[in-house]
Design an enzyme around this catalytic site. Sequence first.
Site, mmCIF file in Angstrom:
data_model
loop_
_atom_site.group_PDB
_atom_site.id
_atom_site.type_symbol
_atom_site.label_atom_id
_atom_site.label_comp_id
_atom_site.label_asym_id
_atom_site.label_seq_id
_atom_site.Cartn_x
_atom_site.Cartn_y
_atom_site.Cartn_z
ATOM 1 N N LYS A 26 -30.408 24.423 52.500
ATOM 2 C CA LYS A 26 -28.756 23.871 51.698
ATOM 3 C C LYS A 26 -27.824 23.175 52.075
ATOM 4 O O LYS A 26 -27.712 22.865 53.536
ATOM 5 C CB LYS A 26 -28.454 25.072 50.769
ATOM 6 C CG LYS A 26 -27.475 26.372 51.233
ATOM 7 C CD LYS A 26 -27.371 27.451 50.457
ATOM 8 C CE LYS A 26 -26.760 28.640 50.886
ATOM 9 N NZ LYS A 26 -27.647 29.668 51.017
ATOM 10 N N ASP A 50 -18.455 26.943 53.171
ATOM 11 C CA ASP A 50 -18.904 28.042 54.360
ATOM 12 C C ASP A 50 -18.761 28.558 55.495
ATOM 13 O O ASP A 50 -18.664 27.335 56.140
ATOM 14 C CB ASP A 50 -20.137 29.611 53.213
ATOM 15 C CG ASP A 50 -21.144 29.002 53.921
ATOM 16 O OD1 ASP A 50 -21.417 27.305 53.948
ATOM 17 O OD2 ASP A 50 -22.440 29.613 53.756
ATOM 18 N N ASP A 53 -21.038 28.930 57.490
ATOM 19 C CA ASP A 53 -22.073 27.779 58.398
ATOM 20 C C ASP A 53 -22.670 26.267 57.722
ATOM 21 O O ASP A 53 -23.151 26.002 57.972
ATOM 22 C CB ASP A 53 -23.455 29.325 58.412
ATOM 23 C CG ASP A 53 -24.383 28.824 57.369
ATOM 24 O OD1 ASP A 53 -23.471 29.140 56.173
ATOM 25 O OD2 ASP A 53 -25.573 29.437 57.325
ATOM 26 N N SER A 67 -23.868 33.345 57.777
ATOM 27 C CA SER A 67 -23.311 32.815 56.832
ATOM 28 C C SER A 67 -21.279 32.942 56.192
ATOM 29 O O SER A 67 -21.176 32.666 56.907
ATOM 30 C CB SER A 67 -23.873 32.700 55.982
ATOM 31 O OG SER A 67 -23.942 31.697 54.659
ATOM 32 N N HIS A 68 -21.224 33.465 54.455
ATOM 33 C CA HIS A 68 -20.023 33.631 54.215
ATOM 34 C C HIS A 68 -19.230 34.920 54.386
ATOM 35 O O HIS A 68 -18.804 35.476 53.720
ATOM 36 C CB HIS A 68 -20.946 33.761 53.161
ATOM 37 C CG HIS A 68 -21.660 34.527 51.889
ATOM 38 N ND1 HIS A 68 -22.625 34.499 52.465
ATOM 39 C CD2 HIS A 68 -21.009 35.651 51.386
ATOM 40 C CE1 HIS A 68 -23.120 35.247 51.770
ATOM 41 N NE2 HIS A 68 -22.695 35.890 51.734
ATOM 42 N N ASP A 73 -23.644 25.655 54.523
ATOM 43 C CA ASP A 73 -24.709 25.258 53.457
ATOM 44 C C ASP A 73 -24.106 24.829 51.974
ATOM 45 O O ASP A 73 -24.672 24.884 51.777
ATOM 46 C CB ASP A 73 -26.113 26.296 53.828
ATOM 47 C CG ASP A 73 -25.835 27.374 54.116
ATOM 48 O OD1 ASP A 73 -24.406 28.514 53.581
ATOM 49 O OD2 ASP A 73 -26.710 28.453 54.221
ATOM 50 N N ARG A 74 -22.783 26.234 51.784
ATOM 51 C CA ARG A 74 -22.701 26.691 50.888
ATOM 52 C C ARG A 74 -21.619 24.870 50.379
ATOM 53 O O ARG A 74 -20.738 24.599 51.038
ATOM 54 C CB ARG A 74 -22.093 28.116 50.206
ATOM 55 C CG ARG A 74 -23.394 28.959 50.852
ATOM 56 C CD ARG A 74 -22.347 29.860 50.257
ATOM 57 N NE ARG A 74 -23.481 31.308 50.241
ATOM 58 C CZ ARG A 74 -23.283 32.124 49.890
ATOM 59 N NH1 ARG A 74 -22.063 32.623 48.525
ATOM 60 N NH2 ARG A 74 -24.447 32.952 49.833
HETATM 61 C C1 VG1 Z 1 -27.166 35.332 48.671
HETATM 62 C C2 VG1 Z 1 -27.815 35.034 47.619
HETATM 63 C C3 VG1 Z 1 -28.461 33.323 47.526
HETATM 64 C C4 VG1 Z 1 -28.437 32.876 49.138
HETATM 65 C C5 VG1 Z 1 -28.289 33.951 50.593
HETATM 66 C C6 VG1 Z 1 -27.629 32.679 51.920
HETATM 67 O O1 VG1 Z 1 -28.173 36.470 49.154
HETATM 68 O O2 VG1 Z 1 -27.137 35.171 46.458
HETATM 69 O O3 VG1 Z 1 -28.523 32.577 46.770
HETATM 70 O O4 VG1 Z 1 -29.557 31.885 49.303
HETATM 71 O O5 VG1 Z 1 -27.099 34.222 50.074
HETATM 72 O O6 VG1 Z 1 -26.824 31.961 51.400
HETATM 73 P P1 VG1 Z 1 -27.976 37.974 48.315
HETATM 74 O O7 VG1 Z 1 -29.693 38.402 48.851
HETATM 75 O O8 VG1 Z 1 -27.074 38.489 49.150
HETATM 76 O O9 VG1 Z 1 -27.779 37.812 46.567
HETATM 77 V V1 VG1 Z 1 -26.301 32.435 53.251
HETATM 78 O O10 VG1 Z 1 -24.746 30.693 52.486
HETATM 79 O O11 VG1 Z 1 -25.670 33.476 53.228
HETATM 80 O O12 VG1 Z 1 -27.066 31.534 53.962
HETATM 81 CO CO CO Z 2 -24.189 29.900 54.546
#
Ligand code: VG1
Ligand code: CO
Length: 542
Positions: A375, A276, A278, A112-113, A280-281
């Site tokens: 998302k 982001d 992948d 992801s990010h 989804d954000r």
């Molecule tokens: C974070 C965010 C959460 C989100 C998750 C995955 O998790 O706070 O809201 O669903 O990332 O998003 P954490 O446990 O680090 O707080 V992504 O776009 O990284 O798949």
């Molecule tokens: Co993501």
Amino acid sequence: MIRTVTTTPYGDQKPGTSGLRKKVPVFQQKNYAENFIQSIFDSLEGFQGETLVIGGDGRYYNREVIQIAIKMAAANGFGRVLVGRGGILSTPAASNVIRKYKAFGGIVLSASHNPGGPTEDFGIKYNIGNGGPAPEKVTDAIYARSKVIDSYKISDVADINLDAEGTQEIDGMTVTVIDPVADYAELMESLFDFAAIRKLISGGFRVVFDAMSAVTGPYAKEIIEKRLGAPKGSVMNFIPLPDFGGHHPDPNLVHARALYETMMAPDAPDFGAASDGDGDRNLVIGRGIFITPSDSLAMLAANAHLAPGYAKGLAGIARSMPTSGAADRVAEKLGIGIYETPTGWKFFGNLLDEGMATICGEESAGTGSNHVREKDGLWAVLLWLNILAVRKESALDIAQKHWATYGRNYYSRHDYEEVDSDAANGLIANLRDQLATLPGMSFGALKVATSDDFAYNDPVDHSISKNQGIRILFEGGSRVVFRLSGTGTSGATLRVYIERFEPDAARHDIETQTALADLIAVADEIAGIKTRTGRTEPSVIT
Ligand code: VG1
Ligand code: CO
């Protein structure tokens, strides 16, 4: 030919908030990815002859693991694999492909990010047949299996050509390389009034989208420039790079600073957005105004009926617990359900499947709806554009009117990254010890009403998820929430979520950190952030 390979378990393959995330060198250890993928398959039943979707965000090591996953799917008896061309599928696009082609599930490769590259992050997650992230009972089973796994199965064949669309066959399984964008673009066109958005843009409305050298580049090029007619160059950093150009593909005010500055300039475009790693954000910035993700969820929910896909209204809204209560006020006014879930999209799946919620969101820049089970960054951008096209007002006007109607939830998240794990765990344990005594205590003008460690009782399958974040709620509706990240890959990340509700429209233009200053000080007083972590300020403020 199918080979069975002897292996030994790794003890650290516990999926976090969204799949298993580790540094690339960890994934490159002998059989590391194979062990985890076999543990996924061993935890599932009934997939013989069924379809598996495979894709990823294109980061470093994506292609290698895609090949492994395809060969292991064949050896384990799947009938068909659908894989995005180049090994690419954004997270929401993968969710859509799973649903559209009635796949058994999908493997999505992404961290992801988090940054990418030879020494940066990689990740694997499993999505179930509804297109959503595997629920905890599945991820728990995968983890349990990974601790005892002793062999895996893989087809001994040459690598699949991922760059040409079409169908190939390995060991009785077909592999179809699909266009990663087409199905997704078609879905977006079915939900939104593209003609109205096209008209808005051809009338001179300027939109910029920063794909952050990540997976949404090809999607945004096709949709925003080609189908909606935005001039070439409207989509920036649109080539997905294995290392995201050395940046964090995290669309927030720190990592998308250039976009923010563009949007605050006097000659700013009308609307700016980013997504982001992948896809989804989403980050949404109107000319002269950053819309917080929590506000965005509330504003999208309040206006969603203006888009064709939601013209019949919403069944309900769901938000993660740390997300601000702005959406609750919209749900109340609309007379629909509001659901508060733990952090992570996997908790929304049941509510969406049951038709209890239509729109969901998280404070971490995630918004989505029942169109998929993840998302969806571009979806949020397109819903905003649809609303702007219909209301013919600026994002700033829409936000100000929203606050005047519903009140404003001032909101911020403070992240302390790469904190010593023992210090972070100690801080949470200490807060837990104070839960019984905090209610009734006063800190300046703030009096604690209740405090707890959030637990979620899923209204659909009645599963219970405990220890989902320490909440301290003050009289009058303000609160601070503490939790440790479940997506980081080194040390611990402490997240502190701070919120204050302000009903008075005359007090809706205070700078956020100023509006929250007393709560920020109390959070430190109660949790001992500075003394326990040794940090004088957060690494990231969003
Ligand atoms: C974070 C965010 C959460 C989100 C998750 C995955 O998790 O706070 O809201 O669903 O990332 O998003 P954490 O446990 O680090 O707080 V992504 O776009 O990284 O798949
Ligand atoms: Co993501």
